[in-house]
Design an enzyme around this catalytic site. Structure first.
Site, PDB file in Angstrom:
ATOM      1  N   HIS A  63       0.832  -1.209   0.000  1.00 14.80           N
ATOM      2  CA  HIS A  63       0.000   0.000   0.000  1.00 14.80           C
ATOM      3  C   HIS A  63       0.864   1.257   0.000  1.00 14.80           C
ATOM      4  O   HIS A  63       1.483   1.585   1.006  1.00 14.80           O
ATOM      5  CB  HIS A  63      -0.899  -0.017   1.246  1.00 14.80           C
ATOM      6  CG  HIS A  63      -1.895   1.093   1.306  1.00 14.80           C
ATOM      7  ND1 HIS A  63      -3.254   0.875   1.484  1.00 14.80           N
ATOM      8  CD2 HIS A  63      -1.755   2.439   1.210  1.00 14.80           C
ATOM      9  CE1 HIS A  63      -3.887   2.032   1.506  1.00 14.80           C
ATOM     10  NE2 HIS A  63      -2.997   3.002   1.348  1.00 14.80           N
ATOM     11  N   HIS A  65       1.112   5.381  -2.035  1.00 16.70           N
ATOM     12  CA  HIS A  65       0.564   6.369  -2.972  1.00 16.70           C
ATOM     13  C   HIS A  65       1.727   6.946  -3.768  1.00 16.70           C
ATOM     14  O   HIS A  65       2.371   7.900  -3.329  1.00 16.70           O
ATOM     15  CB  HIS A  65      -0.179   7.475  -2.219  1.00 16.70           C
ATOM     16  CG  HIS A  65      -1.367   6.989  -1.456  1.00 16.70           C
ATOM     17  ND1 HIS A  65      -2.666   7.222  -1.876  1.00 16.70           N
ATOM     18  CD2 HIS A  65      -1.472   6.252  -0.321  1.00 16.70           C
ATOM     19  CE1 HIS A  65      -3.509   6.660  -1.007  1.00 16.70           C
ATOM     20  NE2 HIS A  65      -2.810   6.073  -0.061  1.00 16.70           N
ATOM     21  N   GLN A 158      -9.970   9.560  -4.022  1.00 16.68           N
ATOM     22  CA  GLN A 158      -9.584  10.264  -2.787  1.00 16.68           C
ATOM     23  C   GLN A 158     -10.683  11.175  -2.240  1.00 16.68           C
ATOM     24  O   GLN A 158     -10.868  11.283  -1.039  1.00 16.68           O
ATOM     25  CB  GLN A 158      -8.313  11.098  -3.043  1.00 16.68           C
ATOM     26  CG  GLN A 158      -7.850  11.958  -1.875  1.00 16.68           C
ATOM     27  CD  GLN A 158      -7.304  11.153  -0.699  1.00 16.68           C
ATOM     28  OE1 GLN A 158      -6.169  10.719  -0.708  1.00 16.68           O
ATOM     29  NE2 GLN A 158      -8.136  10.941   0.330  1.00 16.68           N
ATOM     30  N   HIS A 216      -9.725   1.917   1.157  1.00 13.72           N
ATOM     31  CA  HIS A 216      -9.343   2.658   2.359  1.00 13.72           C
ATOM     32  C   HIS A 216     -10.592   2.649   3.248  1.00 13.72           C
ATOM     33  O   HIS A 216     -11.609   3.236   2.880  1.00 13.72           O
ATOM     34  CB  HIS A 216      -8.996   4.116   2.033  1.00 13.72           C
ATOM     35  CG  HIS A 216      -7.625   4.328   1.477  1.00 13.72           C
ATOM     36  ND1 HIS A 216      -7.214   3.814   0.293  1.00 13.72           N
ATOM     37  CD2 HIS A 216      -6.566   5.037   1.984  1.00 13.72           C
ATOM     38  CE1 HIS A 216      -5.958   4.185   0.065  1.00 13.72           C
ATOM     39  NE2 HIS A 216      -5.538   4.925   1.080  1.00 13.72           N
ATOM     40  N   GLU A 219     -10.557   4.844   8.044  1.00 13.85           N
ATOM     41  CA  GLU A 219      -9.264   5.446   8.421  1.00 13.85           C
ATOM     42  C   GLU A 219      -9.545   6.706   9.240  1.00 13.85           C
ATOM     43  O   GLU A 219      -9.440   7.838   8.769  1.00 13.85           O
ATOM     44  CB  GLU A 219      -8.425   5.781   7.180  1.00 13.85           C
ATOM     45  CG  GLU A 219      -7.005   6.195   7.576  1.00 13.85           C
ATOM     46  CD  GLU A 219      -6.184   6.755   6.423  1.00 13.85           C
ATOM     47  OE1 GLU A 219      -6.718   6.936   5.316  1.00 13.85           O
ATOM     48  OE2 GLU A 219      -4.990   7.034   6.657  1.00 13.85           O
ATOM     49  N   ASP A 315       2.619   3.340   2.818  1.00 13.37           N
ATOM     50  CA  ASP A 315       1.558   4.320   2.532  1.00 13.37           C
ATOM     51  C   ASP A 315       2.117   5.557   1.822  1.00 13.37           C
ATOM     52  O   ASP A 315       1.656   5.902   0.745  1.00 13.37           O
ATOM     53  CB  ASP A 315       0.805   4.717   3.807  1.00 13.37           C
ATOM     54  CG  ASP A 315      -0.618   5.218   3.553  1.00 13.37           C
ATOM     55  OD1 ASP A 315      -1.089   5.111   2.407  1.00 13.37           O
ATOM     56  OD2 ASP A 315      -1.248   5.712   4.502  1.00 13.37           O
TER      57      ASP A 315
HETATM   58  N1  17E Z   1      -5.182   9.347   1.380  1.00  8.03           N
HETATM   59  C1  17E Z   1      -5.921   8.817   2.378  1.00  8.03           C
HETATM   60  O1  17E Z   1      -7.159   8.895   2.324  1.00  8.03           O
HETATM   61  N2  17E Z   1      -5.318   8.194   3.400  1.00  8.03           N
HETATM   62  C2  17E Z   1      -4.004   8.109   3.459  1.00  8.03           C
HETATM   63  N3  17E Z   1      -3.424   7.493   4.493  1.00  8.03           N
HETATM   64  C3  17E Z   1      -3.210   8.675   2.428  1.00  8.03           C
HETATM   65  C4  17E Z   1      -3.841   9.276   1.401  1.00  8.03           C
HETATM   66  C5  17E Z   1      -1.730   8.590   2.506  1.00  8.03           C
HETATM   67 FE   FE2 Z   2      -3.420   5.069   1.793  1.00  7.27          FE
END
Ligand code: 17E
Ligand code: FE2
Length: 422
Positions: A63, A65, A158, A216, A219, A315
Protein backbone atom coordinates in the site's frame (compact mmCIF):
# COMPACT_ATOMS: atom_id res chain seq x y z
CA UNK A 1 31.21 -30.49 -18.19
CA UNK A 2 29.19 -29.06 -15.28
CA UNK A 3 26.11 -27.08 -16.38
CA UNK A 4 26.70 -23.36 -16.96
CA UNK A 5 24.21 -20.94 -15.49
CA UNK A 6 23.85 -17.19 -15.70
CA UNK A 7 24.01 -16.63 -11.97
CA UNK A 8 25.04 -18.79 -9.03
CA UNK A 9 24.45 -17.91 -5.41
CA UNK A 10 26.80 -19.85 -3.18
CA UNK A 11 26.10 -20.85 0.41
CA UNK A 12 23.26 -18.53 1.31
CA UNK A 13 20.79 -19.35 4.04
CA UNK A 14 17.42 -19.75 2.34
CA UNK A 15 14.40 -18.63 4.37
CA UNK A 16 11.35 -20.82 3.74
CA UNK A 17 7.76 -19.66 4.24
CA UNK A 18 7.55 -21.97 7.25
CA UNK A 19 10.41 -20.05 8.89
CA UNK A 20 12.98 -22.83 8.53
CA UNK A 21 16.35 -21.85 7.11
CA UNK A 22 18.54 -24.06 4.93
CA UNK A 23 22.07 -23.43 3.59
CA UNK A 24 22.06 -23.85 -0.18
CA UNK A 25 23.47 -22.94 -3.57
CA UNK A 26 20.94 -21.47 -6.03
CA UNK A 27 21.41 -21.53 -9.80
CA UNK A 28 19.58 -19.14 -12.09
CA UNK A 29 19.06 -19.40 -15.85
CA UNK A 30 16.75 -17.69 -18.33
CA UNK A 31 15.25 -15.55 -15.59
CA UNK A 32 14.14 -18.53 -13.50
CA UNK A 33 15.39 -20.56 -10.57
CA UNK A 34 17.07 -23.54 -12.25
CA UNK A 35 18.36 -25.50 -9.25
CA UNK A 36 18.55 -25.39 -5.47
CA UNK A 37 20.80 -27.82 -3.58
CA UNK A 38 23.21 -27.91 -0.62
CA UNK A 39 26.11 -27.91 -3.15
CA UNK A 40 25.82 -27.49 -6.92
CA UNK A 41 28.55 -28.68 -9.28
CA UNK A 42 28.14 -25.88 -11.76
CA UNK A 43 29.61 -22.78 -13.31
CA UNK A 44 28.07 -19.43 -14.06
CA UNK A 45 28.76 -16.10 -15.70
CA UNK A 46 28.43 -14.52 -12.27
CA UNK A 47 28.94 -16.19 -8.91
CA UNK A 48 28.13 -14.52 -5.62
CA UNK A 49 29.57 -16.00 -2.45
CA UNK A 50 26.90 -15.28 0.15
CA UNK A 51 28.78 -16.66 3.12
CA UNK A 52 25.69 -17.45 5.20
CA UNK A 53 23.66 -14.35 4.39
CA UNK A 54 19.89 -14.66 4.40
CA UNK A 55 18.07 -15.33 1.12
CA UNK A 56 14.44 -14.20 1.14
CA UNK A 57 11.74 -13.63 -1.41
CA UNK A 58 11.46 -9.89 -2.21
CA UNK A 59 9.57 -7.47 -0.03
CA UNK A 60 6.00 -6.66 -1.01
CA UNK A 61 4.81 -3.08 -0.62
CA UNK A 62 1.06 -3.62 -0.28
CA UNK A 63 0.00 0.00 0.00
CA UNK A 64 1.64 3.18 -1.22
CA UNK A 65 0.56 6.37 -2.97
CA UNK A 66 3.13 6.83 -5.73
CA UNK A 67 1.22 9.73 -7.28
CA UNK A 68 1.92 11.94 -4.25
CA UNK A 69 5.38 10.55 -3.40
CA UNK A 70 8.24 13.05 -3.13
CA UNK A 71 6.00 16.14 -3.03
CA UNK A 72 6.51 17.08 0.63
CA UNK A 73 6.19 20.83 1.20
CA UNK A 74 4.32 21.38 -2.09
CA UNK A 75 2.59 23.76 -1.83
CA UNK A 76 2.97 23.69 1.95
CA UNK A 77 3.80 21.50 4.93
CA UNK A 78 1.04 19.62 6.81
CA UNK A 79 1.25 21.49 10.13
CA UNK A 80 -1.71 19.83 11.90
CA UNK A 81 -0.46 16.39 10.90
CA UNK A 82 -3.99 15.17 10.20
CA UNK A 83 -5.29 13.04 7.35
CA UNK A 84 -7.74 15.78 6.46
CA UNK A 85 -5.21 18.60 6.15
CA UNK A 86 -3.20 16.20 3.99
CA UNK A 87 -6.20 15.66 1.69
CA UNK A 88 -6.60 19.46 1.37
CA UNK A 89 -2.93 19.99 0.55
CA UNK A 90 -3.03 17.20 -2.02
CA UNK A 91 -6.17 18.76 -3.56
CA UNK A 92 -4.10 21.90 -4.19
CA UNK A 93 -1.01 20.03 -5.39
CA UNK A 94 -2.98 17.84 -7.79
CA UNK A 95 -4.13 20.90 -9.74
CA UNK A 96 -0.72 20.96 -11.45
CA UNK A 97 -0.09 17.29 -12.04
CA UNK A 98 1.39 16.39 -15.39
CA UNK A 99 2.24 12.96 -16.77
CA UNK A 100 5.92 13.80 -16.58
CA UNK A 101 5.70 15.03 -12.99
CA UNK A 102 3.94 11.90 -11.72
CA UNK A 103 6.02 9.48 -13.78
CA UNK A 104 9.35 10.94 -12.68
CA UNK A 105 8.49 10.81 -8.99
CA UNK A 106 6.88 7.37 -9.19
CA UNK A 107 9.81 5.81 -11.04
CA UNK A 108 12.31 7.39 -8.65
CA UNK A 109 10.36 5.94 -5.70
CA UNK A 110 10.08 2.50 -7.32
CA UNK A 111 13.86 2.51 -7.87
CA UNK A 112 14.50 3.43 -4.25
CA UNK A 113 12.13 0.67 -3.18
CA UNK A 114 13.68 -1.89 -5.53
CA UNK A 115 17.19 -1.12 -4.33
CA UNK A 116 15.92 -1.90 -0.84
CA UNK A 117 14.43 -5.21 -1.89
CA UNK A 118 10.85 -4.29 -2.83
CA UNK A 119 9.89 -5.93 -6.14
CA UNK A 120 6.09 -5.99 -5.82
CA UNK A 121 4.16 -2.79 -5.24
CA UNK A 122 0.48 -1.92 -5.04
CA UNK A 123 0.01 1.82 -5.56
CA UNK A 124 -3.11 3.91 -5.30
CA UNK A 125 -3.76 6.49 -8.03
CA UNK A 126 -6.15 9.29 -7.19
CA UNK A 127 -9.01 9.16 -9.69
CA UNK A 128 -11.01 12.06 -8.26
CA UNK A 129 -9.03 14.38 -10.45
CA UNK A 130 -10.65 15.69 -13.64
CA UNK A 131 -8.16 14.46 -16.25
CA UNK A 132 -7.10 11.17 -14.67
CA UNK A 133 -3.48 12.24 -15.07
CA UNK A 134 -2.28 10.38 -11.97
CA UNK A 135 -3.90 7.17 -13.17
CA UNK A 136 -2.67 7.48 -16.76
CA UNK A 137 0.85 8.20 -15.47
CA UNK A 138 0.93 5.19 -13.14
CA UNK A 139 -0.42 2.90 -15.89
CA UNK A 140 2.44 4.09 -18.12
CA UNK A 141 4.88 3.56 -15.25
CA UNK A 142 3.53 0.01 -14.71
CA UNK A 143 4.51 -0.73 -18.31
CA UNK A 144 7.84 1.14 -18.18
CA UNK A 145 9.14 -0.75 -15.13
CA UNK A 146 7.77 -4.21 -15.85
CA UNK A 147 11.17 -5.69 -16.69
CA UNK A 148 12.36 -5.21 -13.11
CA UNK A 149 9.38 -4.65 -10.78
CA UNK A 150 5.70 -5.51 -10.59
CA UNK A 151 3.27 -2.66 -10.08
CA UNK A 152 -0.47 -2.93 -9.40
CA UNK A 153 -2.52 0.24 -9.71
CA UNK A 154 -5.62 0.94 -7.63
CA UNK A 155 -8.25 3.39 -8.91
CA UNK A 156 -8.58 5.36 -5.67
CA UNK A 157 -11.30 8.06 -5.39
CA UNK A 158 -9.58 10.26 -2.79
CA UNK A 159 -12.45 12.80 -2.66
CA UNK A 160 -15.18 10.14 -2.54
CA UNK A 161 -17.09 8.35 -5.30
CA UNK A 162 -20.10 10.55 -4.52
CA UNK A 163 -18.12 13.60 -3.31
CA UNK A 164 -18.58 15.34 -6.70
CA UNK A 165 -20.95 14.57 -9.58
CA UNK A 166 -18.22 13.41 -11.99
CA UNK A 167 -16.32 11.08 -9.63
CA UNK A 168 -18.37 7.94 -10.21
CA UNK A 169 -17.84 8.23 -13.95
CA UNK A 170 -14.11 8.88 -13.49
CA UNK A 171 -13.87 5.75 -11.38
CA UNK A 172 -15.41 3.59 -14.10
CA UNK A 173 -13.28 5.21 -16.81
CA UNK A 174 -10.20 4.36 -14.71
CA UNK A 175 -11.18 0.69 -14.81
CA UNK A 176 -11.75 0.84 -18.56
CA UNK A 177 -8.27 2.36 -18.89
CA UNK A 178 -6.79 -0.67 -17.11
CA UNK A 179 -6.54 -0.10 -13.35
CA UNK A 180 -5.93 -3.45 -11.63
CA UNK A 181 -7.87 -2.78 -8.45
CA UNK A 182 -11.04 -0.91 -7.45
CA UNK A 183 -10.52 1.44 -4.49
CA UNK A 184 -12.78 3.43 -2.20
CA UNK A 185 -12.98 5.67 0.83
CA UNK A 186 -16.40 5.15 2.48
CA UNK A 187 -15.55 7.02 5.72
CA UNK A 188 -14.89 10.17 3.67
CA UNK A 189 -18.12 10.06 1.64
CA UNK A 190 -20.47 12.88 2.63
CA UNK A 191 -22.89 10.69 4.59
CA UNK A 192 -22.98 7.22 6.12
CA UNK A 193 -25.53 6.29 3.40
CA UNK A 194 -23.18 7.43 0.65
CA UNK A 195 -20.42 5.40 2.29
CA UNK A 196 -22.51 2.23 2.25
CA UNK A 197 -23.67 2.92 -1.32
CA UNK A 198 -20.03 3.41 -2.41
CA UNK A 199 -19.09 -0.05 -1.10
CA UNK A 200 -21.91 -1.70 -3.05
CA UNK A 201 -20.83 0.18 -6.17
CA UNK A 202 -17.19 -0.91 -5.67
CA UNK A 203 -18.21 -4.58 -5.53
CA UNK A 204 -20.45 -4.17 -8.57
CA UNK A 205 -17.61 -2.59 -10.58
CA UNK A 206 -15.10 -5.22 -9.42
CA UNK A 207 -17.39 -8.00 -10.59
CA UNK A 208 -18.27 -6.28 -13.85
CA UNK A 209 -14.62 -5.58 -14.76
CA UNK A 210 -13.11 -8.63 -13.01
CA UNK A 211 -10.79 -6.66 -10.75
CA UNK A 212 -9.49 -6.91 -7.20
CA UNK A 213 -10.80 -4.62 -4.43
CA UNK A 214 -8.75 -2.54 -1.97
CA UNK A 215 -10.73 -0.02 0.06
CA UNK A 216 -9.34 2.66 2.36
CA UNK A 217 -11.76 1.73 5.13
CA UNK A 218 -12.52 3.48 8.43
CA UNK A 219 -9.26 5.45 8.42
CA UNK A 220 -10.36 7.55 11.38
CA UNK A 221 -10.45 7.24 15.19
CA UNK A 222 -14.28 7.47 15.17
CA UNK A 223 -15.59 4.32 16.88
CA UNK A 224 -18.86 4.83 14.98
CA UNK A 225 -17.12 4.43 11.63
CA UNK A 226 -18.26 0.91 10.82
CA UNK A 227 -17.89 0.42 7.10
CA UNK A 228 -15.71 -2.64 7.61
CA UNK A 229 -18.80 -4.70 8.48
CA UNK A 230 -20.37 -3.63 5.18
CA UNK A 231 -17.24 -4.65 3.25
CA UNK A 232 -17.24 -7.98 5.12
CA UNK A 233 -20.92 -8.58 4.29
CA UNK A 234 -20.30 -7.86 0.58
CA UNK A 235 -17.22 -10.13 0.60
CA UNK A 236 -19.29 -12.97 2.10
CA UNK A 237 -22.28 -12.48 -0.21
CA UNK A 238 -20.29 -12.13 -3.43
CA UNK A 239 -17.83 -14.87 -2.50
CA UNK A 240 -15.03 -12.53 -3.59
CA UNK A 241 -13.13 -13.37 -0.38
CA UNK A 242 -9.39 -13.23 -0.90
CA UNK A 243 -9.77 -10.79 -3.80
CA UNK A 244 -10.92 -8.17 -1.28
CA UNK A 245 -8.70 -6.01 0.95
CA UNK A 246 -9.49 -3.47 3.65
CA UNK A 247 -6.70 -0.93 4.13
CA UNK A 248 -6.04 1.02 7.33
CA UNK A 249 -9.26 0.11 9.29
CA UNK A 250 -7.83 2.24 12.11
CA UNK A 251 -11.26 2.70 13.76
CA UNK A 252 -11.07 -1.02 14.57
CA UNK A 253 -8.56 0.00 17.25
CA UNK A 254 -11.27 2.17 18.84
CA UNK A 255 -14.26 -0.21 18.72
CA UNK A 256 -15.48 -1.67 22.00
CA UNK A 257 -14.40 -5.27 22.54
CA UNK A 258 -17.91 -6.74 22.45
CA UNK A 259 -18.37 -5.43 18.92
CA UNK A 260 -14.78 -6.07 17.87
CA UNK A 261 -14.85 -9.77 18.80
CA UNK A 262 -18.13 -10.34 16.96
CA UNK A 263 -16.62 -8.62 13.93
CA UNK A 264 -13.41 -10.68 14.09
CA UNK A 265 -15.50 -13.83 13.67
CA UNK A 266 -17.24 -12.41 10.59
CA UNK A 267 -13.90 -11.34 9.15
CA UNK A 268 -12.45 -14.82 9.47
CA UNK A 269 -15.37 -16.09 7.43
CA UNK A 270 -14.69 -13.59 4.65
CA UNK A 271 -11.11 -14.75 3.85
CA UNK A 272 -10.39 -11.12 3.01
CA UNK A 273 -7.04 -9.34 3.50
CA UNK A 274 -6.02 -6.46 5.73
CA UNK A 275 -3.33 -3.86 5.29
CA UNK A 276 -1.94 -1.85 8.19
CA UNK A 277 0.26 1.16 7.61
CA UNK A 278 1.91 1.59 11.01
CA UNK A 279 4.19 4.52 10.10
CA UNK A 280 1.24 6.57 8.91
CA UNK A 281 -1.39 5.28 11.33
CA UNK A 282 0.68 6.13 14.40
CA UNK A 283 1.32 9.67 13.12
CA UNK A 284 -2.03 10.62 11.48
CA UNK A 285 -4.38 9.06 14.04
CA UNK A 286 -4.87 10.10 17.64
CA UNK A 287 -4.65 13.77 16.60
CA UNK A 288 -7.98 14.74 18.17
CA UNK A 289 -7.15 13.00 21.45
CA UNK A 290 -5.57 14.71 24.41
CA UNK A 291 -4.50 11.99 26.86
CA UNK A 292 -4.80 9.06 26.91
CA UNK A 293 -3.88 9.20 23.24
CA UNK A 294 -4.86 6.31 20.97
CA UNK A 295 -2.41 4.52 18.70
CA UNK A 296 -4.83 4.46 15.79
CA UNK A 297 -3.77 1.08 14.48
CA UNK A 298 -6.11 -1.72 13.41
CA UNK A 299 -6.13 -4.90 15.51
CA UNK A 300 -3.19 -6.50 13.75
CA UNK A 301 -2.27 -8.93 16.49
CA UNK A 302 -5.79 -10.29 16.90
CA UNK A 303 -6.32 -10.61 13.14
CA UNK A 304 -2.99 -12.44 12.80
CA UNK A 305 -3.77 -14.71 15.76
CA UNK A 306 -6.98 -15.89 14.13
CA UNK A 307 -5.24 -16.57 10.83
CA UNK A 308 -6.62 -13.61 8.89
CA UNK A 309 -4.15 -12.35 6.29
CA UNK A 310 -2.50 -9.06 7.25
CA UNK A 311 0.17 -7.30 5.21
CA UNK A 312 1.86 -3.93 5.52
CA UNK A 313 2.33 -0.71 3.60
CA UNK A 314 4.57 2.30 3.84
CA UNK A 315 1.56 4.32 2.53
CA UNK A 316 3.60 7.46 1.85
CA UNK A 317 7.12 8.43 0.96
CA UNK A 318 7.70 12.12 1.59
CA UNK A 319 4.34 13.70 0.87
CA UNK A 320 1.65 15.81 2.55
CA UNK A 321 0.66 12.94 4.85
CA UNK A 322 4.13 11.79 5.89
CA UNK A 323 7.31 13.77 5.42
CA UNK A 324 9.73 10.93 6.21
CA UNK A 325 10.44 7.52 4.74
CA UNK A 326 12.78 5.99 2.21
CA UNK A 327 10.53 3.16 1.07
CA UNK A 328 12.26 0.59 3.27
CA UNK A 329 9.76 -2.11 4.30
CA UNK A 330 11.91 -3.12 7.27
CA UNK A 331 11.17 0.31 8.77
CA UNK A 332 7.47 -0.52 8.44
CA UNK A 333 7.81 -3.94 10.09
CA UNK A 334 9.99 -2.40 12.82
CA UNK A 335 7.32 0.20 13.58
CA UNK A 336 4.62 -2.48 13.65
CA UNK A 337 6.53 -4.46 16.29
CA UNK A 338 6.28 -1.37 18.51
CA UNK A 339 2.82 -0.03 17.80
CA UNK A 340 1.07 -3.43 17.78
CA UNK A 341 3.27 -4.64 20.65
CA UNK A 342 4.17 -7.71 18.63
CA UNK A 343 7.32 -8.31 20.63
CA UNK A 344 6.99 -12.07 21.23
CA UNK A 345 9.49 -14.14 19.25
CA UNK A 346 6.88 -15.62 16.89
CA UNK A 347 5.22 -12.21 16.68
CA UNK A 348 8.38 -10.48 15.42
CA UNK A 349 8.81 -13.21 12.83
CA UNK A 350 5.17 -12.66 11.78
CA UNK A 351 5.92 -8.97 11.18
CA UNK A 352 8.54 -10.08 8.64
CA UNK A 353 6.03 -12.41 6.99
CA UNK A 354 3.66 -9.45 6.60
CA UNK A 355 6.14 -7.67 4.29
CA UNK A 356 6.79 -10.84 2.27
CA UNK A 357 4.43 -13.83 1.97
CA UNK A 358 1.37 -12.13 3.42
CA UNK A 359 1.85 -9.19 1.06
CA UNK A 360 2.03 -11.62 -1.85
CA UNK A 361 -1.30 -13.07 -0.71
CA UNK A 362 -2.93 -9.63 -0.48
CA UNK A 363 -1.76 -8.80 -3.99
CA UNK A 364 -3.02 -12.20 -5.23
CA UNK A 365 0.46 -12.95 -6.64
CA UNK A 366 0.12 -16.65 -5.72
CA UNK A 367 2.01 -18.76 -8.27
CA UNK A 368 4.84 -16.44 -9.18
CA UNK A 369 5.98 -15.57 -5.64
CA UNK A 370 8.54 -17.57 -3.67
CA UNK A 371 11.93 -19.21 -4.19
CA UNK A 372 11.39 -22.58 -5.86
CA UNK A 373 12.77 -24.31 -8.94
CA UNK A 374 10.86 -23.12 -12.00
CA UNK A 375 9.62 -19.86 -10.51
CA UNK A 376 10.82 -16.46 -11.73
CA UNK A 377 14.17 -15.66 -10.08
CA UNK A 378 13.14 -12.77 -7.87
CA UNK A 379 14.93 -12.76 -4.53
CA UNK A 380 16.89 -10.65 -2.10
CA UNK A 381 19.97 -11.27 0.02
CA UNK A 382 20.02 -9.67 3.44
CA UNK A 383 22.93 -9.04 5.73
CA UNK A 384 21.03 -10.80 8.52
CA UNK A 385 20.91 -14.20 10.17
CA UNK A 386 17.12 -14.55 10.41
CA UNK A 387 13.81 -12.64 10.35
CA UNK A 388 14.23 -11.21 13.85
CA UNK A 389 17.76 -10.02 13.10
CA UNK A 390 16.61 -8.46 9.80
CA UNK A 391 13.96 -6.38 11.60
CA UNK A 392 16.10 -5.51 14.62
CA UNK A 393 18.93 -4.08 12.53
CA UNK A 394 16.75 -3.06 9.61
CA UNK A 395 19.38 -5.05 7.76
CA UNK A 396 21.03 -3.96 4.55
CA UNK A 397 19.69 -5.67 1.45
CA UNK A 398 23.05 -6.67 -0.06
CA UNK A 399 21.75 -7.98 -3.39
CA UNK A 400 18.49 -7.64 -5.25
CA UNK A 401 17.87 -10.16 -8.02
CA UNK A 402 14.99 -9.50 -10.36
CA UNK A 403 13.96 -11.66 -13.30
CA UNK A 404 17.27 -13.52 -12.86
CA UNK A 405 19.45 -10.40 -13.11
CA UNK A 406 21.42 -8.58 -10.46
CA UNK A 407 19.45 -5.34 -10.13
CA UNK A 408 21.21 -3.65 -7.22
CA UNK A 409 23.83 -4.19 -4.56
CA UNK A 410 24.51 -2.25 -1.39
CA UNK A 411 27.45 -2.41 0.99
CA UNK A 412 26.69 -2.72 4.68
CA UNK A 413 28.19 0.28 6.48
CA UNK A 414 31.06 -0.66 8.77
CA UNK A 415 31.52 0.95 12.18
CA UNK A 416 35.14 1.72 13.13
CA UNK A 417 36.06 2.11 16.78
CA UNK A 418 39.03 4.51 16.94
CA UNK A 419 40.06 4.58 20.60
CA UNK A 420 41.84 1.25 20.76
CA UNK A 421 41.20 -1.53 23.27
CA UNK A 422 39.23 -0.73 26.41
N1 17E B 1 -5.18 9.35 1.38
C1 17E B 1 -5.92 8.82 2.38
O1 17E B 1 -7.16 8.90 2.32
N2 17E B 1 -5.32 8.19 3.40
C2 17E B 1 -4.00 8.11 3.46
N3 17E B 1 -3.42 7.49 4.49
C3 17E B 1 -3.21 8.67 2.43
C4 17E B 1 -3.84 9.28 1.40
C5 17E B 1 -1.73 8.59 2.51
FE1 FE2 C 1 -3.42 5.07 1.79
Amino acid sequence: MPPAYELLLRQGRLLHSTGTIETVDIAIAAGRIAAIAPHLEAEAQLELDLNGKLISPPFVESHVHLDSALTVGQPRWNESGTLFEGIEIWRERKQDLSLEDVKTRAIETLKQQAMQGVLYVRSHADVSEANLVALQALLEVREAVKDWTTLQVVAFPQDGIYGSPQNERLMETALQMGADVVGGIPHYELTREDGVKSIHRIFELAQQYDRLIDIHCDEIDDDNSRFLEVVAACAIRTGMGSRVTASHTTAFGSYNNAYAYKLLGFLRRTQMNFIANPLINITLQGRTDTYPKRRGLTRVKELWQQGTNVSLGHDCVQDCWYSLGTGNMLDVAFMLVHVAQMTGRAEIDACYDMITWHGAKTLNLSEQYGIEVGKPANLIVLDASDRYDAIRRRATVRYVISRGKLLASTETPTLDWKLGKI
